[in-house]
Design an enzyme around this catalytic site. Structure first.
Site, mmCIF file in Angstrom:
data_model
loop_
_atom_site.group_PDB
_atom_site.id
_atom_site.type_symbol
_atom_site.label_atom_id
_atom_site.label_comp_id
_atom_site.label_asym_id
_atom_site.label_seq_id
_atom_site.Cartn_x
_atom_site.Cartn_y
_atom_site.Cartn_z
ATOM 1 C CB ILE A 30 -12.048 -30.051 6.760
ATOM 2 C CG1 ILE A 30 -10.988 -31.134 6.976
ATOM 3 C CG2 ILE A 30 -13.036 -30.485 5.678
ATOM 4 C CD1 ILE A 30 -11.488 -32.370 7.669
ATOM 5 C CG ASP A 49 -14.169 -21.511 14.330
ATOM 6 O OD1 ASP A 49 -13.908 -22.520 13.642
ATOM 7 O OD2 ASP A 49 -13.722 -21.349 15.481
ATOM 8 C CB THR A 106 -17.138 -36.582 15.652
ATOM 9 O OG1 THR A 106 -16.332 -36.897 14.511
ATOM 10 C CG2 THR A 106 -18.443 -36.015 15.180
ATOM 11 C CB THR A 141 -15.870 -38.745 10.603
ATOM 12 O OG1 THR A 141 -15.028 -38.276 9.546
ATOM 13 C CG2 THR A 141 -15.968 -40.260 10.530
ATOM 14 N NE ARG A 173 -13.802 -40.671 0.138
ATOM 15 C CZ ARG A 173 -13.893 -41.474 -0.920
ATOM 16 N NH1 ARG A 173 -14.339 -40.997 -2.074
ATOM 17 N NH2 ARG A 173 -13.523 -42.745 -0.831
ATOM 18 C CE LYS A 227 -13.008 -39.920 6.642
ATOM 19 N NZ LYS A 227 -13.177 -38.559 7.118
ATOM 20 N NE ARG A 234 -4.939 -44.425 6.098
ATOM 21 C CZ ARG A 234 -4.640 -43.141 6.224
ATOM 22 N NH1 ARG A 234 -5.596 -42.223 6.181
ATOM 23 N NH2 ARG A 234 -3.396 -42.755 6.429
ATOM 24 C CB CYS A 281 -8.808 -39.702 10.988
ATOM 25 S SG CYS A 281 -9.151 -38.056 10.349
ATOM 26 N NE ARG A 374 -7.530 -33.320 17.960
ATOM 27 C CZ ARG A 374 -8.552 -32.688 17.378
ATOM 28 N NH1 ARG A 374 -9.498 -33.393 16.789
ATOM 29 N NH2 ARG A 374 -8.611 -31.369 17.369
#
Length: 475
Positions: A30, A49, A106, A141, A173, A227, A234, A281, A374
């Protein structure tokens, strides 16, 4: 050019003219697309980074992120125009930038406790270089309340107070494989500031890059909740789909058919059932609520329990069919064949029979044609087969190298597969639709296919080839 509290048009012109410097902390799937999009709109961008190899690649004009259409060109263009450079020095970036955007992960630990240490570390670096008029944004998030309770206090260690600098939460998003589209034109951007000036500043900033516009909410906590709620919705819906799929199996009806027709009613939107939920997520965000509130969150907890149990249900579906198949081979026909089979009973049964159970798991990524493992349910399926059943487990994924596959299981290409008792389709890669099942079946000991993603549309054709087939919620 400091943008906090400035007029909308002034902010927009400042970004497009290159007078606004933006530091983006976290150059992953992202953060890097976001950096290049701002840079190609005119901003001066410093990407930060901790991975030195990623920083080196970007500074050479090369894109280190696979599977993002259009990103190669954006990186090359931004670096060539000297509007994007990367560094590992977060404090340097904070001192140089007018806007700091945080896009680091996170996480949750093995006990489902929330880990925002990466956010805290970045905020500490920013505080060391924070100046009056700077503007700090989190896109990561966050559990609702994090901006107010954690981020602002860390930033105020700089000696400045909120109001002397601005803070907003503007959640990403973005889905893997479509980052550029999602950032620029798929959905409106959500922004919520810690104060009114922060909200207005964020609205102006993101209007530069988002064609769908910006939706401002009351405050940062509301933006954080928006968010998280998207992901929780979902997860709960998928859990509903999985439980209804199990109900359909008992009723002897096809869940896919029932769901498709039910969804023709505009207020019904049942998701697809499957062998589990993965990615960074959906399996994570419910805990951002469960772990921070005292009120009842039983629906969220039950949804997690259902979805986390799907890999085991998938394995037990395999065991039931395998046992029924073996009983029929021995002439032990009857309705009870395969009933009551679970991991424990099969473990004992394998001791009595020669040879280990041999299973090929097709797909290790959590979603089709996206290179991300993941929380992939494939990994739990492999663990159960290997550790609890002592099975020989093989795996293949078209997006992973042999070395990457063998971090989880023994590599076996479908075209070289042999002496298998079963195949488990755990990821809906498009290439799996092209498998030659006639040739595959000739090399199998038992022709059993467990379709954890309901990828095979014409299951009856597979059965006509002599396969024992089972999907999730399919008779």
């Amino acid at each position: 050019m400091k943008i906090y509290g400035r007029a909308r048009e002034e902010i927009i012109k400042g970004v497009k003219s290159g007078r606004v410097s933006i530091a983006v902390f976290g150059l992953g799937k992202i953060g890097l697309p976001l950096s290049t999009i701002f840079a190609n709109k005119g901003a001066s961008v410093i990407g930060v980074d901790i991975n030195e190899e990623i920083v080196h690649e970007i500074n050479k004009g090369r894109n280190p992120i696979e599977g993002e259409p259009g990103l190669n060109e954006l990186v090359e263009r931004a670096v060539s125009a000297r509007r994007l450079k990367a560094t590992t020095d977060g404090r340097y970036a904070a001192r140089k930038a007018d806007v700091m955007i945080i896009v680091v992960p996170t996480l949750i630990d093995d006990k489902k406790n929330i880990d925002i240490s990466a956010i805290e570390d970045v905020c500490g670096s920013i505080a060391a270089g924070l100046e009056r008029g700077d503007f700090v944004i989190t896109e990561s998030t966050l559990p609702p309340g994090t901006t107010k309770k954690v981020i602002i206090p860390i930033l105020e260690r700089s000696g400045l107070k909120l109001g002397e600098f601005g803070v907003a939460h503007c959640p990403e998003r973005v889905s893997s494989g479509r980052a550029i589209e999602d950032i620029t034109r798929a959905y409106p951007k959500i922004v919520g500031g810690a104060d009114e000036k922060s909200t207005e500043t964020a609205k102006a900033l993101y209007s530069v890059i988002n064609e769908k516009g910006v939706i401002a909410v009351s405050d940062a906590t509301t933006a954080e909740a928006v968010k998280v709620f998207e992901g929780v919705y979902r997860d709960v819906n998928i859990a509903l789909a999985n439980q209804l799929a199990i109900v359909c199996e008992e009723l002897g009806i096809d869940a896919l058919e029932a769901f498709k027709v039910a969804n023709t009613q505009p207020f019904c939107h049942i998701h697809a059932p499957g062998c589990g939920v993965g990615g960074h997520c959906i399996p994570v965000y419910p805990y951002f609520i469960i772990k921070i509130v005292n009120c009842d969150t039983s629906m969220l907890e039950i949804a997690r329990m259902i979805n986390e149990d799907m890999p085991r249900r998938t394995v037990e579906k395999l065991l039931k069919i395998l046992d029924a198949h073996r009983m029929l081979e021995k002439g032990e026909e009857g309705e009870e064949a395969g009933e009551g089979m679970n991991v424990g009973t099969v473990r004992e049964k394998e001791k009595e029979e020669e040879g280990k159970l041999r299973v090929l798991v097709l797909g290790l990524t959590f979603r089709g044609d996206v290179k991300e493992t993941r929380f992939s349910p494939s990994l739990e399926i492999i663990r159960i087969l290997r550790d609890e059943l002592n099975a020989e487990v093989f795996a293949y994924d078209p997006l992973l190298s042999r070395e990457e596959v063998e971090e989880f299981a023994t590599y076996m290409h479908p075209e070289k597969a042999h002496d298998l008792d079963a195949v488990v389709i755990a990821t809906d890669h498009k290439s799996f639709k092209e498998i030659d099942w006639d040739a595959f079946g000739e090399r199998m000991r038992h022709k059993i296919v467990i379709d954890g993603r309901n990828l095979i549309e014409k299951a009856e054709e597979l059965r006509k080839k002599g396969f024992k087939y089972a999907g999730i919620g399919r008779i």
